[in-house]
Design a protein around this motif. Structure first.
Motif, PDB file in Angstrom:
ATOM      1  N   ASP A  11       1.007 -12.936   1.810  1.00  0.00           N
ATOM      2  CA  ASP A  11      -0.280 -13.329   1.238  1.00  0.00           C
ATOM      3  C   ASP A  11      -1.370 -13.010   2.254  1.00  0.00           C
ATOM      4  OD1 ASP A  11       0.948 -14.264  -1.030  1.00  0.00           O
ATOM      5  OD2 ASP A  11       0.962 -16.367  -0.390  1.00  0.00           O
ATOM      6  N   SER A  13      -5.283 -10.440   2.321  1.00  0.00           N
ATOM      7  CA  SER A  13      -6.051  -9.388   1.651  1.00  0.00           C
ATOM      8  C   SER A  13      -6.828  -8.502   2.615  1.00  0.00           C
ATOM      9  CB  SER A  13      -7.025 -10.020   0.644  1.00  0.00           C
ATOM     10  OG  SER A  13      -7.916 -10.908   1.305  1.00  0.00           O
ATOM     11  N   ASP A  18      -8.510  -8.350  -3.129  1.00  0.00           N
ATOM     12  CA  ASP A  18      -8.782  -9.755  -2.797  1.00  0.00           C
ATOM     13  C   ASP A  18      -7.687 -10.695  -3.281  1.00  0.00           C
ATOM     14  OD1 ASP A  18     -11.093  -8.997  -1.565  1.00  0.00           O
ATOM     15  OD2 ASP A  18     -12.412  -9.513  -3.240  1.00  0.00           O
ATOM     16  N   TYR A  19      -7.115 -10.398  -4.456  1.00  0.00           N
ATOM     17  CA  TYR A  19      -6.116 -11.319  -5.011  1.00  0.00           C
ATOM     18  C   TYR A  19      -4.818 -11.350  -4.215  1.00  0.00           C
ATOM     19  CZ  TYR A  19      -4.771  -6.957  -7.473  1.00  0.00           C
ATOM     20  OH  TYR A  19      -4.427  -5.661  -7.787  1.00  0.00           O
ATOM     21  N   TRP A  20      -4.648 -10.416  -3.284  1.00  0.00           N
ATOM     22  CA  TRP A  20      -3.418 -10.416  -2.467  1.00  0.00           C
ATOM     23  C   TRP A  20      -3.355 -11.653  -1.558  1.00  0.00           C
ATOM     24  CZ3 TRP A  20      -0.760  -6.353  -4.327  1.00  0.00           C
ATOM     25  CH2 TRP A  20       0.537  -6.191  -3.872  1.00  0.00           C
ATOM     26  N   ARG A  22      -3.760 -14.633  -2.366  1.00  0.00           N
ATOM     27  CA  ARG A  22      -3.103 -15.748  -3.066  1.00  0.00           C
ATOM     28  C   ARG A  22      -1.788 -15.343  -3.727  1.00  0.00           C
ATOM     29  NH1 ARG A  22      -5.984 -19.780  -7.489  1.00  0.00           N
ATOM     30  NH2 ARG A  22      -4.170 -21.150  -7.824  1.00  0.00           N
ATOM     31  N   TYR A  23      -1.715 -14.094  -4.208  1.00  0.00           N
ATOM     32  CA  TYR A  23      -0.577 -13.703  -5.025  1.00  0.00           C
ATOM     33  C   TYR A  23       0.279 -12.591  -4.400  1.00  0.00           C
ATOM     34  CZ  TYR A  23      -3.211 -16.291  -8.539  1.00  0.00           C
ATOM     35  OH  TYR A  23      -3.895 -17.265  -9.216  1.00  0.00           O
ATOM     36  N   ILE A  60       1.613 -15.403 -11.846  1.00  0.00           N
ATOM     37  CA  ILE A  60       0.589 -14.389 -11.559  1.00  0.00           C
ATOM     38  C   ILE A  60      -0.312 -14.254 -12.782  1.00  0.00           C
ATOM     39  CG2 ILE A  60       0.160 -11.984 -10.947  1.00  0.00           C
ATOM     40  CD1 ILE A  60       3.085 -11.888  -9.904  1.00  0.00           C
ATOM     41  N   PRO A  61      -1.624 -14.407 -12.636  1.00  0.00           N
ATOM     42  CA  PRO A  61      -2.516 -14.236 -13.796  1.00  0.00           C
ATOM     43  C   PRO A  61      -2.377 -12.848 -14.402  1.00  0.00           C
ATOM     44  CG  PRO A  61      -3.686 -15.261 -11.971  1.00  0.00           C
ATOM     45  CD  PRO A  61      -2.361 -14.819 -11.431  1.00  0.00           C
ATOM     46  N   VAL A  64      -4.590 -10.120 -12.946  1.00  0.00           N
ATOM     47  CA  VAL A  64      -4.147  -9.654 -11.626  1.00  0.00           C
ATOM     48  C   VAL A  64      -2.997  -8.666 -11.787  1.00  0.00           C
ATOM     49  CG1 VAL A  64      -2.972 -10.371  -9.499  1.00  0.00           C
ATOM     50  CG2 VAL A  64      -4.935 -11.676 -10.358  1.00  0.00           C
ATOM     51  N   ASP A  67      -4.220  -5.301 -13.139  1.00  0.00           N
ATOM     52  CA  ASP A  67      -4.904  -4.502 -12.127  1.00  0.00           C
ATOM     53  C   ASP A  67      -3.900  -3.895 -11.150  1.00  0.00           C
ATOM     54  OD1 ASP A  67      -7.617  -3.824 -10.736  1.00  0.00           O
ATOM     55  OD2 ASP A  67      -6.339  -4.618  -9.136  1.00  0.00           O
TER      56      ASP A  67
END
Length: 361
Positions: A11, A13, A18-20, A22-23, A60-61, A64, A67
């Motif tokens: 985790d 970024s 950017d989402y890395w 958190r996910y 994972i949303p 996200v 993308d």
């Protein structure tokens, strides 16, 4: 050369979307499980997991994941287009690079698909897929100069442990011996079975069993006599007048301190080395050390070798790969807030050891 988009297992970024932050770990697990599921299904395994991607998402949303997959699709299509350019003669050679990889993952799956396209389109003499990316410019420079000179240096490989080639290379996802073979081909060289007939000797310090990692920290499993076996091999090369390079991959992210200490104690001059690498991933260290060696060998044969510039390059490799990565970086991380004067002080003793060994002030 072109990279196959990597999938780091953490985790953070700093170098990713950017989402890395958190996910990242969840996306890595999704990648591994989806490849494993697809591989088992293709093999017809009755135990192959069923279900769609939703069962693998792990919170994972959807935006996200979409993308993440769209970036992978774009990267793969770009790499396909490079094969078209190769087939049409716009490129002479092409390397696809995998960075920070393991046995499973969408990046591994894409590498397999590219390798199959290379085979089907009969481009194997011009294109290849390899682990490691940071060192590829050096290996391809060596390959290009070798072709320009009409040369293919014969490289004999010695290991500091008889089973060293079987060790799994961290971040490459394959045994060390496979990475070694990839780098020989990438540099435009050929493997030599007989050390007496080889143009270059390449000594590889690999673990007896498990590779360490200075960034974990994870200690390597090595044996007490490995350093002595390797040093004796280097002395044999000097006595026989064989150009010789050294790659230290007992650890990822830096040199084996035990080997570096023994090497510096044994040799007061290291200018005879044709290459050295012990940094980041095994593929990075192996490729850069052999690329340096092939370039020096070619330059000497062409009468264009610039010794002082090469010795500076060797000095930087030792100062970075051993002194900083394996010794000083841990202290930097422990300190937290770094000032330049403190870093200079921590580096000073090691630099004083290195400089006279390369004839540098």
């Amino acid at each position: 050369f072109s990279s196959i988009l990597r999938i780091p297992a953490y985790d953070g970024s700093e170098e990713e979307p950017d989402y890395w932050a958190r996910y990242g770990q969840r996306l890595y697990r999704y990648s591994v499980e989806r490849h494993r599921r697809d591989a088992e299904a293709q093999a017809g395994s009755p135990e192959a997991p069923r279900g769609d991607d939703a069962s693998l998402r792990d919170g994972i949303p959807l935006a996200v994941l979409e993308d993440f997959l769209a970036r992978r699709t774009r990267n793969f299509l770009a790499n396909q287009s490079h094969l078209d350019s190769l087939a049409m003669g716009r490129l002479a050679s092409l390397a696809f690079c995998q960075d920070d990889t393991g046995p499973f993952g969408l990046n591994v799956q894409e590498a397999e698909r590219l390798a199959e396209l290379i085979r089907v389109r009969r481009l194997g003499g011009q294109a290849h897929v390899q682990t490691g990316a940071d060192e590829v410019a050096v290996t391809l420079a060596a390959r290009w100069f070798a072709r320009q000179r009409g040369e293919a240096p014969r490289v004999w490989v010695g290991y500091s442990h008889p089973c060293g080639g079987e060790a799994m290379a961290l971040f490459d996802g394959v045994p060390v011996a496979r990475v070694v073979a990839q780098r020989i081909a990438a540099c435009g060289a050929v493997a030599a079975e007989d050390p007496a007939q080889a143009d270059l000797w390449w000594w590889v310090h690999a673990p007896a069993d498990r590779m360490g990692d200075h960034c974990k920290p994870l200690k390597a499993r090595t044996e007490a006599d490995q350093a002595e076996r390797l040093l004796a091999g280097l002395e044999d090369a000097r006595r026989m007048g064989k150009p010789c390079a050294l790659a230290d991959v007992a650890y990822a992210n830096g040199a084996d301190p035990a080997l570096a200490t023994a090497l510096l104690a044994r040799f007061s001059d290291l200018r005879w080395l044709y290459g050295y690498g012990a940094w980041n991933t095994p593929g990075n260290a192996l490729g850069s050390s052999l690329g340096m060696a092939v370039l020096r060998w070619l330059a000497e044969r062409a009468g264009t070798f610039r010794a002082q510039e090469f010795h500076k390059a060797l000095f930087v490799r030792f100062a970075d790969d051993w002194l900083y990565q394996a010794e000083v970086r841990y202290r930097v991380r422990q300190a937290g807030d770094l000032d330049e004067a403190r870093l200079d002080a921590w580096m000073a003793d090691g630099l004083a050891l290195l400089k006279p060994r390369f004839g540098l002030e």
